[in-house]
Write an enzyme that holds these catalytic residues in place. Structure first.
Site, short mmCIF file in Angstrom:
data_model
loop_
_atom_site.label_atom_id
_atom_site.label_comp_id
_atom_site.label_asym_id
_atom_site.label_seq_id
_atom_site.Cartn_x
_atom_site.Cartn_y
_atom_site.Cartn_z
N ASP A 1 -52.04 -29.95 -19.58
CA ASP A 1 -51.76 -28.97 -20.63
C ASP A 1 -52.87 -29.10 -21.67
O ASP A 1 -53.74 -29.97 -21.56
CB ASP A 1 -50.37 -29.22 -21.26
N ASN B 1 -50.49 -22.11 -13.96
CA ASN B 1 -49.30 -21.62 -14.67
C ASN B 1 -49.55 -21.40 -16.16
O ASN B 1 -48.83 -20.61 -16.78
CB ASN B 1 -48.17 -22.65 -14.46
N TYR C 1 -51.82 -8.90 -22.11
CA TYR C 1 -51.00 -9.70 -21.19
C TYR C 1 -50.81 -8.96 -19.87
O TYR C 1 -50.97 -9.52 -18.79
CB TYR C 1 -49.65 -9.99 -21.86
N LYS D 1 -52.17 -10.16 -16.24
CA LYS D 1 -51.23 -10.49 -15.16
C LYS D 1 -51.45 -9.59 -13.95
O LYS D 1 -51.27 -10.02 -12.81
CB LYS D 1 -49.79 -10.42 -15.66
N ILE E 1 -37.96 -15.19 -18.86
CA ILE E 1 -37.42 -16.53 -18.56
C ILE E 1 -37.21 -17.28 -19.87
O ILE E 1 -38.05 -17.20 -20.79
CB ILE E 1 -38.42 -17.32 -17.65
N THR F 1 -37.79 -19.79 -21.99
CA THR F 1 -38.73 -20.90 -22.26
C THR F 1 -39.20 -20.78 -23.71
O THR F 1 -39.00 -19.74 -24.35
CB THR F 1 -39.98 -20.82 -21.36
P1 NAP Z 1 -44.57 -22.01 -22.37
O1 NAP Z 1 -43.23 -22.65 -22.44
O2 NAP Z 1 -45.23 -21.54 -23.63
O3 NAP Z 1 -45.55 -23.01 -21.59
C1 NAP Z 1 -46.88 -22.69 -21.39
C2 NAP Z 1 -47.69 -23.96 -21.60
O4 NAP Z 1 -49.09 -23.61 -21.39
C3 NAP Z 1 -47.58 -24.49 -23.04
O5 NAP Z 1 -47.43 -25.90 -23.02
C4 NAP Z 1 -48.90 -24.08 -23.64
O6 NAP Z 1 -49.32 -24.91 -24.68
C5 NAP Z 1 -49.82 -24.21 -22.45
N1 NAP Z 1 -51.11 -23.54 -22.67
C6 NAP Z 1 -51.37 -22.48 -23.47
N2 NAP Z 1 -52.68 -22.21 -23.43
C7 NAP Z 1 -53.26 -23.11 -22.61
C8 NAP Z 1 -54.58 -23.34 -22.21
N3 NAP Z 1 -55.60 -22.59 -22.66
N4 NAP Z 1 -54.84 -24.37 -21.35
C9 NAP Z 1 -53.82 -25.14 -20.90
N5 NAP Z 1 -52.53 -24.98 -21.27
C10 NAP Z 1 -52.25 -23.96 -22.12
O7 NAP Z 1 -44.56 -20.72 -21.41
P2 NAP Z 1 -43.74 -20.39 -20.07
O8 NAP Z 1 -42.77 -19.34 -20.40
O9 NAP Z 1 -43.32 -21.63 -19.38
O10 NAP Z 1 -44.91 -19.67 -19.26
C11 NAP Z 1 -45.55 -20.25 -18.14
C12 NAP Z 1 -46.23 -19.15 -17.36
O11 NAP Z 1 -45.23 -18.22 -16.90
C13 NAP Z 1 -47.22 -18.31 -18.17
O12 NAP Z 1 -48.32 -17.99 -17.36
C14 NAP Z 1 -46.44 -17.07 -18.52
O13 NAP Z 1 -47.27 -15.96 -18.75
C15 NAP Z 1 -45.60 -16.92 -17.26
N6 NAP Z 1 -44.41 -16.11 -17.46
C16 NAP Z 1 -43.48 -16.43 -18.38
C17 NAP Z 1 -42.38 -15.62 -18.55
C18 NAP Z 1 -41.32 -15.90 -19.56
O14 NAP Z 1 -40.50 -14.99 -19.85
N7 NAP Z 1 -41.24 -17.08 -20.12
C19 NAP Z 1 -42.23 -14.47 -17.76
C20 NAP Z 1 -43.19 -14.19 -16.81
C21 NAP Z 1 -44.28 -15.01 -16.67
P3 NAP Z 1 -48.96 -24.47 -26.21
O15 NAP Z 1 -47.46 -24.51 -26.30
O16 NAP Z 1 -49.66 -25.49 -27.01
O17 NAP Z 1 -49.51 -23.07 -26.36
#
Ligand code: NAP
Length: 252
Positions: free
Chosen positions: A39, A92, A158, A162, A191, A193
């Site tokens: 991360d 991810n 975004y 994607k 999701i 999160t």
């Molecule tokens: P999350 O809880 O915010 O986790 C994402 C993690 O990635 C965080 O720890 C974040 O750190 C880290 N990150 C951000 N920028 C980064 C970088 N440049 N290099 C390395 N790590 C980095 O988000 P999530 O919901 O689990 O999302 C995970 C993936 O699923 C993403 O690609 C997101 O677009 C995708 N997704 C999510 C959803 C949803 O509804 N949650 C839906 C569809 C797709 P910080 O917290 O410090 O920024």
């Protein structure tokens, strides 16, 4: 029938300190993989790795910004050193970006979102693929979104990133299909999160839930189940495709 057993395999999971990535890292480790928990910062990633070890798994932590190509290369080298090679990767890490109309979208946010959500996936695969060729093959999952196939107002960066992940996934999958590397993308609906909870209030979350025919948003565990399946030998004839886990969102 091959099981979802990742014993003897080393996996990189980016964005693994939080949300979907943390759950995927823990499930891969529970299924036997040596997981490189990566991360931006190593603090929260270390907590995920501690939980993995406390449950009897093995993990190492490597801080890397996926939008930095050199950091992505060093992450792969770290996995090779610690795990004796690279077999699995989940690209991810992702961010949301500004919420603005396309005609007013802040250029800085556009560049940042494309850098992390699209370039980050390319930089990851750019170094993961050669490492997997060295180990005789592997499997990659790139985290896209429902917004990899449909639009969403006020989220042009975004959505563009994607959608780009799908094209990148298809192309790389074709290039390496006969060389033992399978590459797929996953499209989660909304999701539960920190990505959502730190940006939206309860009323907005309820509104998003109502956009899914199932009437709720999904869990990281539901995304992880699909991701681990695609990484496993049970998905041995699946490559280059986009797999939704969205409570029916895109069926409407
Ligand atoms: P999350 O809880 O915010 O986790 C994402 C993690 O990635 C965080 O720890 C974040 O750190 C880290 N990150 C951000 N920028 C980064 C970088 N440049 N290099 C390395 N790590 C980095 O988000 P999530 O919901 O689990 O999302 C995970 C993936 O699923 C993403 O690609 C997101 O677009 C995708 N997704 C999510 C959803 C949803 O509804 N949650 C839906 C569809 C797709 P910080 O917290 O410090 O920024």
């Amino acid at each position: 029938m091959p099981e979802q057993d990742f014993s003897g395999k080393t996996a990189i999971v980016t964005g693994a300190a939080s949300g979907i990535g943390a759950v995927v890292a823990e499930e891969l480790a529970a299924r036997g993989a040596h997981v490189i928990v990566s991360d931006l910062n190593d603090g929260e990633a270390a907590e995920v790795a501690d939980r993995i070890r406390a449950s009897g798994g093995t993990a190492d932590v490597c801080a890397a910004d996926v939008s930095d190509a050199d950091a992505s290369r060093r992450l792969v080298e770290f996995a090779q050193e610690k795990g004796g090679g690279l077999h699995l990767a989940v690209n991810n890490a992702g961010i949301g970006g500004a919420s603005e109309l396309a005609g007013e979208y802040p250029l800085e946010s556009w560049r940042k979102v494309i850098d992390v959500n699209l370039n980050g996936v390319f930089y990851g695969m750019r170094y993961q693929i050669p490492a997997m060729l060295e180990t005789g093959g592997g499997a990659i999952v790139n985290m896209s979104s429902i917004l990899g196939s449909v639009g969403f107002q006020n989220a042009s960066a975004y959505v563009a990133a994607k959608h780009g992940v799908l094209g990148l996934t298809k192309t790389a999958a074709m290039e390496y299909a006969a060389k033992g590397i399978r590459i797929n993308s996953v499209g989660p609906g909304f999701i539960n999160t920190p990505l959502l909870s730190k940006n939206l209030d309860q009323e907005m979350l309820d509104g998003l839930a109502g956009m899914h025919p199932m009437g709720r948003i999904g869990s990281s565990e539901e995304v992880s189940a699909l991701t681990c399946f695609l990484l496993s030998d049970r998905a041995s004839f699946i490559t280059g495709s986009y797999h939704l886990v969205d409570g029916g969102y895109t069926s409407q």
